[in-house]
Design an enzyme around this catalytic site. Sequence first.
Site, PDB file in Angstrom:
ATOM      1  CB  ALA A  66     -22.265 -29.359   5.814  1.00 18.44           C
ATOM      2  CD  GLU A 114     -29.362 -27.310   8.922  1.00 20.16           C
ATOM      3  OE1 GLU A 114     -28.321 -27.754   8.426  1.00 20.16           O
ATOM      4  OE2 GLU A 114     -29.377 -26.451   9.821  1.00 20.16           O
TER       5      GLU A 114
END
Length: 260
Positions: A66, A114
């Site tokens: 992120a 992820e």
Amino acid sequence: MAYENIQYEKRDGIAYLTFQRPKVLNALNRKTVEELADALRDAREDDSVRVLILTGAGEKSFVAGADINELAQQTPVDGKEFSLFGQAVFRQLETLGKPSIAAINGYALGGGCELALACSIRIASRTARLGQPEVKLGIIPGYGGSQRLARLCGKGVAHELILTGEAISAEEALRIGLVNHVVEPADLMPTAEAIAKKIMANAPLAVKFAMEAIEHGLEMPQEEGLFLEATLFGLCCATEDMREGTRAFLEKRPAQFRGR
Ligand code: CO8
């Protein structure tokens, strides 16, 4: 939707989704996740798309997580909302009904690892590094890593990777079952495409139902999973492709599947 942070192309049945934010090693900001969601909607609705290949632009990074610039500003309410949003988009990828292949060309860290975990198959370049470094930032995985890593590689591996936050090599990722194959960088895309082509030669509905059996079955007791498998098997028997596939075998010719 015109994309800023991803490249989305369709060629010969494959949708190529390339993360492209070179200044931050392809890190995922909110806009990128929104663009991903939009591209996934298109891939779901377009019958000509049979397989997705996800990769990162450049040679250094798949997705470096992120975007920490955004994370640093988040309030608790924002953090929860953004985590739920990303989880929903990754779930959209996981349940697309079409297989996705992560072609991991470099760093796959945090949200990048992820993202790869939400794909059906992972292939890593020998130069890739994978990990869940969130605890080093005072957070935990928020895009499904704590759940999918433990399911894919087991609880012990998930604990070690998530609690140490240390990245591992592609070879180590192969050893623990986090990736399916490790190849030389030049062979990454050809390998992903070769697997995609093998899948595309098969009956589309059978591929879809097999994915549903695996995906939903894993969350059920085996008895229920077996029942689901039998029900989806029965559904395959209602398809034209099942008649074509079995007839083609008996007539010793290649099957012509139509996804019906
Ligand atoms: N976010 C923002 N910027 C990044 C990120 C990132 N994740 N990763 C790299 N960058 C930037 C660097 O700041 C640097 O910028 P600048 O040139 O302006 O200094 C540029 O990309 C190049 O990076 P480096 O100079 O650091 O390159 P190195 O080769 O030295 O190192 C690494 C490469 C090891 C990948 C290093 O950049 C790194 O450790 N990056 C951070 C990796 C990380 O911690 N990722 C996890 C983030 S947290 C997360 O993913 C949580 C997901 C769930 C969120 C749920 C709700 C929001």
